[in-house]
Motif scaffolding. Structure first.
Motif, PDB file in Angstrom:
ATOM      1  N   PHE A 122      -5.368  -3.549   8.506  1.00 51.62           N
ATOM      2  CA  PHE A 122      -4.614  -4.521   9.300  1.00 51.62           C
ATOM      3  C   PHE A 122      -3.259  -4.844   8.677  1.00 51.62           C
ATOM      4  CE2 PHE A 122      -8.979  -5.467  10.824  1.00 51.62           C
ATOM      5  CZ  PHE A 122      -8.767  -5.315  12.185  1.00 51.62           C
ATOM      6  N   ASN A 123      -2.761  -3.918   7.851  1.00 48.02           N
ATOM      7  CA  ASN A 123      -1.488  -4.105   7.179  1.00 48.02           C
ATOM      8  C   ASN A 123      -0.534  -2.932   7.363  1.00 48.02           C
ATOM      9  OD1 ASN A 123      -1.060  -6.589   5.763  1.00 48.02           O
ATOM     10  ND2 ASN A 123      -2.735  -6.070   4.387  1.00 48.02           N
ATOM     11  N   THR A 124      -1.082  -1.735   7.527  1.00 46.55           N
ATOM     12  CA  THR A 124      -0.256  -0.542   7.590  1.00 46.55           C
ATOM     13  C   THR A 124      -0.727   0.363   8.722  1.00 46.55           C
ATOM     14  OG1 THR A 124      -1.671   0.721   6.075  1.00 46.55           O
ATOM     15  CG2 THR A 124       0.081  -0.605   5.088  1.00 46.55           C
ATOM     16  N   GLY A 125       0.065   1.408   8.990  1.00 38.02           N
ATOM     17  CA  GLY A 125      -0.319   2.404   9.982  1.00 38.02           C
ATOM     18  C   GLY A 125       0.507   2.305  11.247  1.00 38.02           C
ATOM     19  N   GLY A 126       0.327   3.301  12.121  1.00 35.75           N
ATOM     20  CA  GLY A 126       1.064   3.330  13.371  1.00 35.75           C
ATOM     21  C   GLY A 126       0.693   4.537  14.203  1.00 35.75           C
ATOM     22  N   THR A 127       1.252   4.623  15.388  1.00 39.31           N
ATOM     23  CA  THR A 127       0.909   5.705  16.305  1.00 39.31           C
ATOM     24  C   THR A 127       1.466   7.045  15.848  1.00 39.31           C
ATOM     25  OG1 THR A 127       2.861   5.201  17.660  1.00 39.31           O
ATOM     26  CG2 THR A 127       0.792   4.155  18.291  1.00 39.31           C
ATOM     27  N   SER A 142       0.814  -1.203   0.000  1.00 40.82           N
ATOM     28  CA  SER A 142       0.000   0.000   0.000  1.00 40.82           C
ATOM     29  C   SER A 142       0.857   1.266   0.000  1.00 40.82           C
ATOM     30  CB  SER A 142      -0.912   0.004   1.233  1.00 40.82           C
ATOM     31  OG  SER A 142      -1.491   1.270   1.430  1.00 40.82           O
ATOM     32  N   SER A 143       0.345   2.310  -0.647  1.00 41.26           N
ATOM     33  CA  SER A 143       1.032   3.599  -0.642  1.00 41.26           C
ATOM     34  C   SER A 143       0.980   4.259   0.725  1.00 41.26           C
ATOM     35  CB  SER A 143       0.404   4.521  -1.692  1.00 41.26           C
ATOM     36  OG  SER A 143      -0.982   4.711  -1.430  1.00 41.26           O
ATOM     37  N   PHE A 144       0.161   3.727   1.610  1.00 43.20           N
ATOM     38  CA  PHE A 144       0.028   4.304   2.942  1.00 43.20           C
ATOM     39  C   PHE A 144       0.967   3.668   3.967  1.00 43.20           C
ATOM     40  CE2 PHE A 144      -4.140   5.124   0.997  1.00 43.20           C
ATOM     41  CZ  PHE A 144      -4.206   6.498   1.180  1.00 43.20           C
ATOM     42  N   ARG A 145       1.775   2.704   3.553  1.00 46.94           N
ATOM     43  CA  ARG A 145       2.643   2.050   4.516  1.00 46.94           C
ATOM     44  C   ARG A 145       3.668   3.036   5.043  1.00 46.94           C
ATOM     45  NH1 ARG A 145       5.731  -2.843   2.014  1.00 46.94           N
ATOM     46  NH2 ARG A 145       6.887  -2.661   3.952  1.00 46.94           N
ATOM     47  N   LEU A 146       4.020   2.891   6.320  1.00 44.99           N
ATOM     48  CA  LEU A 146       4.978   3.768   6.966  1.00 44.99           C
ATOM     49  C   LEU A 146       6.380   3.172   6.865  1.00 44.99           C
ATOM     50  CD1 LEU A 146       2.952   4.626  10.201  1.00 44.99           C
ATOM     51  CD2 LEU A 146       3.158   5.989   8.113  1.00 44.99           C
ATOM     52  N   PRO A 147       7.401   4.013   6.793  1.00 44.65           N
ATOM     53  CA  PRO A 147       8.769   3.489   6.711  1.00 44.65           C
ATOM     54  C   PRO A 147       9.262   2.962   8.051  1.00 44.65           C
ATOM     55  CG  PRO A 147       8.801   5.897   6.804  1.00 44.65           C
ATOM     56  CD  PRO A 147       7.345   5.484   6.720  1.00 44.65           C
ATOM     57  N   ASN A 148      10.330   2.181   7.975  1.00 45.72           N
ATOM     58  CA  ASN A 148      11.064   1.716   9.169  1.00 45.72           C
ATOM     59  C   ASN A 148      10.233   0.825  10.086  1.00 45.72           C
ATOM     60  OD1 ASN A 148      13.331   3.343   8.370  1.00 45.72           O
ATOM     61  ND2 ASN A 148      12.256   5.120   9.219  1.00 45.72           N
ATOM     62  N   GLY A 149       9.331   0.032   9.525  1.00 45.91           N
ATOM     63  CA  GLY A 149       8.562  -0.889  10.340  1.00 45.91           C
ATOM     64  C   GLY A 149       9.455  -1.902  11.036  1.00 45.91           C
ATOM     65  N   GLN A 150       9.092  -2.245  12.289  1.00 44.05           N
ATOM     66  CA  GLN A 150       9.903  -3.142  13.097  1.00 44.05           C
ATOM     67  C   GLN A 150       9.034  -4.228  13.714  1.00 44.05           C
ATOM     68  OE1 GLN A 150      13.292  -2.580  13.448  1.00 44.05           O
ATOM     69  NE2 GLN A 150      13.090  -0.786  12.118  1.00 44.05           N
ATOM     70  N   GLU A 151       9.653  -5.372  14.000  1.00 49.66           N
ATOM     71  CA  GLU A 151       8.954  -6.391  14.793  1.00 49.66           C
ATOM     72  C   GLU A 151       8.834  -5.960  16.255  1.00 49.66           C
ATOM     73  OE1 GLU A 151       9.198 -10.712  14.133  1.00 49.66           O
ATOM     74  OE2 GLU A 151      11.012 -10.220  12.978  1.00 49.66           O
ATOM     75  N   ASP A 152       9.860  -5.299  16.769  1.00 47.85           N
ATOM     76  CA  ASP A 152       9.829  -4.774  18.136  1.00 47.85           C
ATOM     77  C   ASP A 152       9.031  -3.476  18.108  1.00 47.85           C
ATOM     78  OD1 ASP A 152      10.245  -3.770  20.648  1.00 47.85           O
ATOM     79  OD2 ASP A 152      12.432  -3.593  20.473  1.00 47.85           O
ATOM     80  N   CYS A 153       7.726  -3.552  18.396  1.00 47.96           N
ATOM     81  CA  CYS A 153       6.872  -2.398  18.114  1.00 47.96           C
ATOM     82  C   CYS A 153       5.725  -2.202  19.098  1.00 47.96           C
ATOM     83  CB  CYS A 153       6.295  -2.530  16.700  1.00 47.96           C
ATOM     84  SG  CYS A 153       5.184  -3.949  16.505  1.00 47.96           S
ATOM     85  N   LEU A 154       5.682  -2.960  20.169  1.00 43.80           N
ATOM     86  CA  LEU A 154       4.509  -2.898  21.046  1.00 43.80           C
ATOM     87  C   LEU A 154       4.669  -1.784  22.091  1.00 43.80           C
ATOM     88  CD1 LEU A 154       3.589  -6.654  21.412  1.00 43.80           C
ATOM     89  CD2 LEU A 154       2.820  -4.963  19.734  1.00 43.80           C
ATOM     90  N   ALA A 189       3.975 -13.162   0.197  1.00 44.87           N
ATOM     91  CA  ALA A 189       3.067 -14.307   0.128  1.00 44.87           C
ATOM     92  C   ALA A 189       1.789 -14.026   0.917  1.00 44.87           C
ATOM     93  CB  ALA A 189       3.756 -15.563   0.664  1.00 44.87           C
ATOM     94  N   PHE A 190       1.929 -13.347   2.050  1.00 41.84           N
ATOM     95  CA  PHE A 190       0.748 -13.056   2.865  1.00 41.84           C
ATOM     96  C   PHE A 190      -0.191 -12.090   2.147  1.00 41.84           C
ATOM     97  CE2 PHE A 190      -1.725 -10.811   6.030  1.00 41.84           C
ATOM     98  CZ  PHE A 190      -2.160 -11.836   6.858  1.00 41.84           C
ATOM     99  N   THR A 191       0.332 -10.978   1.642  1.00 42.65           N
ATOM    100  CA  THR A 191      -0.542  -9.992   1.009  1.00 42.65           C
ATOM    101  C   THR A 191      -1.099 -10.495  -0.325  1.00 42.65           C
ATOM    102  OG1 THR A 191       1.395  -8.887   0.071  1.00 42.65           O
ATOM    103  CG2 THR A 191       0.527  -8.025   2.129  1.00 42.65           C
ATOM    104  N   THR A 192      -0.375 -11.404  -0.981  1.00 47.05           N
ATOM    105  CA  THR A 192      -0.917 -12.001  -2.210  1.00 47.05           C
ATOM    106  C   THR A 192      -2.159 -12.825  -1.893  1.00 47.05           C
ATOM    107  OG1 THR A 192       1.261 -12.075  -3.260  1.00 47.05           O
ATOM    108  CG2 THR A 192      -0.423 -13.558  -4.139  1.00 47.05           C
ATOM    109  N   ALA A 193      -2.112 -13.544  -0.784  1.00 44.84           N
ATOM    110  CA  ALA A 193      -3.241 -14.401  -0.403  1.00 44.84           C
ATOM    111  C   ALA A 193      -4.332 -13.625   0.309  1.00 44.84           C
ATOM    112  CB  ALA A 193      -2.752 -15.539   0.488  1.00 44.84           C
ATOM    113  N   ASN A 194      -3.964 -12.538   1.002  1.00 47.20           N
ATOM    114  CA  ASN A 194      -4.917 -11.861   1.874  1.00 47.20           C
ATOM    115  C   ASN A 194      -4.530 -10.392   1.980  1.00 47.20           C
ATOM    116  OD1 ASN A 194      -6.949 -11.364   3.682  1.00 47.20           O
ATOM    117  ND2 ASN A 194      -6.379 -12.992   5.101  1.00 47.20           N
ATOM    118  N   SER A 195      -4.906  -9.605   0.981  1.00 44.19           N
ATOM    119  CA  SER A 195      -4.473  -8.211   0.928  1.00 44.19           C
ATOM    120  C   SER A 195      -5.156  -7.348   1.973  1.00 44.19           C
ATOM    121  CB  SER A 195      -4.739  -7.627  -0.465  1.00 44.19           C
ATOM    122  OG  SER A 195      -6.126  -7.664  -0.761  1.00 44.19           O
ATOM    123  N   SER A 196      -6.293  -7.807   2.491  1.00 44.02           N
ATOM    124  CA  SER A 196      -7.009  -7.041   3.517  1.00 44.02           C
ATOM    125  C   SER A 196      -7.516  -8.007   4.580  1.00 44.02           C
ATOM    126  CB  SER A 196      -8.171  -6.261   2.898  1.00 44.02           C
ATOM    127  OG  SER A 196      -8.842  -5.495   3.871  1.00 44.02           O
TER     128      SER A 196
END
Length: 542
Positions: A138-143, A102-114, A301-308
């Motif tokens: 359920f794919n992009t965004g953040g605080t 998505s064009s709305f994805r944020l940069p620098n996404g991390q697994e350590d993010c909670l 593979a995930f977004t190909t099978a389930n984009s939303s």
């Protein structure tokens, strides 16, 4: 005690003194009771230092769970570790991994993010609490996007912005990852529940009232709100809910079995693409995948099978689907605001146009088939001539109307009807500001986007300069409705709005939210007819 109907004087003096003390305590009149947001707040894990800005005290990057890495990948969130020196962050933590193109994805996404942020008013509390759950399919965004909720905070509420795992990391449900109770998936929702528990345990230290918590979200964030309304694990963690454009996918929730099958295919495709071979595709294999494979082949593979993706019926977070839970009357019953935007689908038609030529009259029926899964004959219910005189814009405007009605507007109305049938207090709105500043393609998209999906958010958060006073007036009105509801459970009670919002009891009880030149805030009796909910989409129920 009594003589001739009078209380004896000494007893009267005692009662009056006791009453005065009780009144001071109830009003927060004593210094010990007037608790606002401190410079340094104490949580159960350590201290957090505030940043003073824009009339708020903001506390950034507070861990509410342990980093979900290593053996905690695809597992329920674990408690955060203690820290010693006060945290002194000045901005939001990095967002969770963005597993979408998505064009709305944020940069620098991390697994350590909670991590979460707390934004509190100055002055004395306790303050009502609003917990914001961001959208993004359920794919992009953040605080970080919502780091300035001052339109809400200046009305005397605390806003807590929470992060959660998304996409492949939040909603994969491979059978090798099953918990001891047999459930799998929905890790992103478990993260949200962990954040809500953190609020219950800690918000009083920030000047908040833990017994007055409203959850609110938009799009996937609003679908999350609906999940909490349905989940037994969320019961008692909030007292009110606001659903903004969240009724878009109630018929797409996978069963646990379907999720496991889909996830098995996703993992197999990712491992093949990455050239990774495991002796067995078990939990150790999956949790040991490199960050590169997770970020690339697994995400693809995930977004190909389930984009939303949407939360599945995992047996733990959701014992049954949201729709079935409400139908059975087993949902968590709290006051609800629910609504949608007049031109929701324009955002998606505009996004398409950024990568392809504008829709044409000839391509309009095909678009309904390929993008919305509808028979081409639906085009006859939305004839192009109903959408202005500019023939170049007509196909995009008609497609916007179709997508808006079937995916957002009519499901939202069906949801409001279901809540009203349960005798739960609720209110419904339609955001109708067609002058709203678009998030994309303001000068390049060929048609006016109007009140598109997510375009109401700039009136609740400072996302951009609103440019004129009538938009600023709408921001004032909307933030007042939202915070009145948070404080009292009624959008009309508190700082009195200029226009009363009727409680929802029938389709003619909807509030239009608009700028003055568009008609202003007003009761809207035509919602059902405008969106063809009783004709073209009468089969849509909730």
């Amino acid at each position: 005690m009594k003589k001739d109907g009078f209380i004896q004087p000494i007893r009267l003096r005692t009662l009056l003194a006791s009453a005065a003390i009780t009144l001071l305590a109830a009003c927060g009149g004593g210094d010990d009771d007037a608790k606002g947001a401190p410079d340094v707040a104490k949580t159960t894990k350590g201290e957090v230092r505030a940043v003073d800005r824009a009339g708020m005290r903001s506390y950034f990057g507070i861990p509410f769970a342990a980093p979900p890495v290593g053996n905690l990948r695809w597992a329920a969130p674990a408690p955060a570790a203690n820290w010693t020196a006060p945290l002194a962050k000045t901005q939001s933590a990095a967002p969770c991994l963005q597993t979408s193109a998505s064009s709305f994805r944020l940069p620098n996404g991390q697994e350590d993010c909670l991590y979460l942020d707390v934004h509190a008013p100055t002055g004395d509390g306790p303050f009502p609490v609003m917990v914001w759950i961001h959208g993004g399919a359920f794919n992009t965004g953040g605080t970080v996007t919502y780091a300035d909720p001052s339109p809400l905070v200046r009305n005397g509420v605390i806003v807590v912005n929470i992060a959660y795992r998304m996409g492949a990391m939040g909603f994969l449900g491979h059978p090798a990852l099953k918990a001891a109770d047999g459930s799998v998936g929905n890790y992103g929702i478990m993260d949200q529940q962990a954040a809500l528990r953190w609020v219950q345990e800690n918000i009083e230290s920030f000047g908040g009232a833990k017994n007055n918590v409203t959850i609110f979200g938009e799009s996937a964030g609003a679908f999350s709100v609906m999940t909490h309304l349905a989940s037994p694990l969320s019961r008692g963690l909030f007292s009110k809910a606001i659903v903004q454009s969240g009724g878009y996918a109630f018929d797409r929730q996978l069963t646990r079995e379907a999720l496991e099958a889909q996830s098995t295919t996703i993992v197999n495709n990712a491992l093949t693409a990455a050239g990774v071979t495991c002796a067995a595709v078990d939990a150790a294999c999956l949790r040991g995948l490199s960050a590169d494979v997770v970020n690339n082949q697994l995400a693809t593979a995930f977004t190909t099978a389930n984009s939303s993706p949407v939360p599945s019926v995992d047996g733990r977070v959701l014992p049954r689907s949201i729709k079935a839970t409400f139908a059975a009357g087993e949902n968590n019953r709290v006051p609800v605001i629910n609504g949608s935007n007049r031109d929701e689908w324009s955002l998606f038609v505009a996004s398409r146009e950024l990568a392809a030529p504008p829709l044409t009259a000839a391509g309009y029926p095909t678009y309904l088939q390929t993008s919305l899964g509808l028979p081409a004959t639906v085009a006859s219910l939305y004839p192009l001539t109903d959408y202005g005189t500019n023939t170049a814009q007509q196909p995009s405007l008609a497609a916007t109307a179709v997508g808006t009605d079937i995916i957002f507007a009519c499901p939202a109305l069906a949801l409001s009807k279901r809540i009203a049938a349960q005798n739960t207090q609720s209110w419904m709105y339609e955001f109708r500001d067609r002058t709203a500043i678009p998030s994309i393609g303001r000068t390049t998209v060929s048609f006016p986007q109007g009140a598109g999906h997510s375009y109401e958010l700039q009136y609740l958060f400072n996302l951009r300069d609103l440019e004129n006073n009538e938009r600023r007036d709408l921001q004032t009105a909307m933030s007042r409705y939202w915070t009145n509801f948070s404080r009292t459970g009624d959008p009309n009670t508190g700082t009195a709005p200029a226009v009363a919002w009727p409680a929802f009891t029938a389709p003619d009880k909807v509030l239009a939210l608009d700028v003055a030149s568009g008609g202003g805030n007003r009761p809207l009796t035509t919602f059902e007819a405008e969106h063809k909910c009783a004709t073209a989409w009468s089969a849509l129920t909730f």
